[in-house]
Design an enzyme around this catalytic site. Structure first.
Site, PDB file in Angstrom:
ATOM      1  N   SER A 116       0.849  -1.188   0.000  1.00 13.70           N
ATOM      2  CA  SER A 116       0.000   0.000   0.000  1.00 13.70           C
ATOM      3  C   SER A 116       0.882   1.234   0.000  1.00 13.70           C
ATOM      4  CB  SER A 116      -0.916  -0.003   1.223  1.00 13.70           C
ATOM      5  OG  SER A 116      -1.732   1.151   1.236  1.00 13.70           O
ATOM      6  N   HIS A 120       2.030  12.184  -0.635  1.00 11.51           N
ATOM      7  CA  HIS A 120       1.600  13.576  -0.581  1.00 11.51           C
ATOM      8  C   HIS A 120       2.828  14.434  -0.870  1.00 11.51           C
ATOM      9  CE1 HIS A 120      -2.300  12.486   1.036  1.00 11.51           C
ATOM     10  NE2 HIS A 120      -1.706  11.727   1.936  1.00 11.51           N
ATOM     11  N   HIS A 130      -2.007   7.298  -5.053  1.00 15.88           N
ATOM     12  CA  HIS A 130      -2.254   6.113  -4.223  1.00 15.88           C
ATOM     13  C   HIS A 130      -2.102   4.878  -5.100  1.00 15.88           C
ATOM     14  CE1 HIS A 130      -5.376   2.953  -3.485  1.00 15.88           C
ATOM     15  NE2 HIS A 130      -4.732   2.879  -2.331  1.00 15.88           N
ATOM     16  N   ASN A 132      -2.209   0.396  -4.439  1.00 13.63           N
ATOM     17  CA  ASN A 132      -2.078  -0.800  -3.619  1.00 13.63           C
ATOM     18  C   ASN A 132      -2.479  -2.030  -4.424  1.00 13.63           C
ATOM     19  OD1 ASN A 132      -4.948  -0.672  -3.519  1.00 13.63           O
ATOM     20  ND2 ASN A 132      -4.951  -1.675  -1.540  1.00 13.63           N
ATOM     21  N   HIS A 164      -3.540   7.686 -17.234  1.00 14.53           N
ATOM     22  CA  HIS A 164      -4.495   6.675 -17.677  1.00 14.53           C
ATOM     23  C   HIS A 164      -3.956   5.868 -18.857  1.00 14.53           C
ATOM     24  CE1 HIS A 164      -8.221   7.268 -15.319  1.00 14.53           C
ATOM     25  NE2 HIS A 164      -7.742   8.491 -15.124  1.00 14.53           N
ATOM     26  N   HIS A 194     -20.773  12.121   0.308  1.00 13.27           N
ATOM     27  CA  HIS A 194     -21.238  13.316   1.018  1.00 13.27           C
ATOM     28  C   HIS A 194     -20.721  14.608   0.386  1.00 13.27           C
ATOM     29  CE1 HIS A 194     -17.389  12.520   3.156  1.00 13.27           C
ATOM     30  NE2 HIS A 194     -17.313  13.836   3.247  1.00 13.27           N
TER      31      HIS A 194
END
Length: 294
Positions: A116, A120, A130, A132, A164, A194
């Site tokens: 993982s 930053h 990120h 993993n 990509h 949210h």
């Protein structure tokens, strides 16, 4: 028990970890032009981690490698682990419900290994990232999972396209339908309900992946890992010489707030790691060193 396959998978995750750590320290050493180029190059601090277990019981562990305050990386963690034992009641219920494995309650043994990574960056023009990949085994089945996604505070369309394109280049040999499938999967998974928005600009993602051909699935998982450095390093090298303003740094810190919210509220890996007793510092390594909320 798939002991040979488990060993191969765990060895690969460690090899990939070593490649990435070396490449990231090379980036620190080669940063001679642009902001912070006169600072000391960053280095990883490596700590052994252990999964919590009853007294005297071996439940596995791993390595937590974290660099803080480098020239290029403000904070980056590259963790590997191999853990095993029995799932607690909450994890058993989640596994039974999500994977359709009612037998987990009768035989809750598991084994999991993976890598993982979360980076930053110092420069807000360089995207956070990120990655993993992992293998999960129970007596009732095995799966692979993982992927990588880009999280720029300041998006450059050409950088998104490049990231990509590299993912697709590594996936297409395994089947031309995989990239669009995994791209859509990432868009769905890395979404913050949210906030009604994505965490970043996407990438690729798979979960509970098993075609019943272990060798083919492992080869795919390896190439997802192999795609990471070719997709990410050129973006770092391209953007790290750029100067930034206070407003751009502020935008980066606010964007990091989204990352923290997602990982603490929605990320299944975070929940699994904490529920199964893995080292909390290693599980929460993904959180940024600084963030802001409006």
């Amino acid at each position: 028990m798939m002991d040979q396959e488990k060993h191969r998978a765990a060895a690969w995750f460690r090899e990939l970890r070593d490649r990435i750590v070396a490449a990231f320290e090379d980036l620190e050493d080669s940063h001679h032009r642009g902001p912070l180029s006169d600072a000391a190059p960053g280095r990883f601090t490596v700590t052994e981690t252990r999964r919590a277990a009853p007294e005297g019981e071996d439940a596995g562990g791993g390595l937590m490698s974290v660099m803080r305050g480098g020239r290029v990386f403000e904070k980056v963690g590259v963790n590997v682990s191999t853990v095993f034992g029995t799932l607690g009641s909450r994890a058993q219920e989640a596994m039974a419900a999500r994977k359709g494995l009612p037998g987990m309650r009768e035989d809750p043994r598991f084994w999991a290994s993976g890598i993982s990574l979360v980076a930053h960056m110092q420069n807000p023009h360089v995207p956070a990232v990120h990655m993993n990949t992992r293998m999960f085994w129970t007596p009732h089945g095995w799966w692979f999972g993982g992927g990588s996604d880009l999280n720029p505070a300041i998006e450059y369309a050409e950088d998104t396209e490049f990231f990509h394109r590299e993912q697709q280049r590594w996936l297409d040999p395994h089947g031309t339908g995989l990239y669009p499938r995994f791209k859509a999967w990432a868009n769905e998974y890395f979404y913050i309900p949210h906030r009604h928005r994505a965490r970043g600009v996407g990438g690729i993602f798979m979960d509970d992946y098993c075609t019943r051909d272990w060798a083919a699935d492992f080869a795919l998982t390896r190439d997802i890992g192999c795609a990471f450095l070719p997709a990410f390093l050129p973006l770092v090298e391209k953007r790290r010489p750029q100067d930034w303003t206070a407003a751009e740094k502020e935008a980066q810190l606010v964007h990091r707030g989204l990352y923290a919210e997602y990982n603490l509220v929605y990320d299944r890996g975070t929940k699994f790691g904490l529920e199964t007793g893995h080292d909390a510092d290693a599980v929460l390594m993904s959180l940024p060193p600084m963030a802001k909320w409006i």
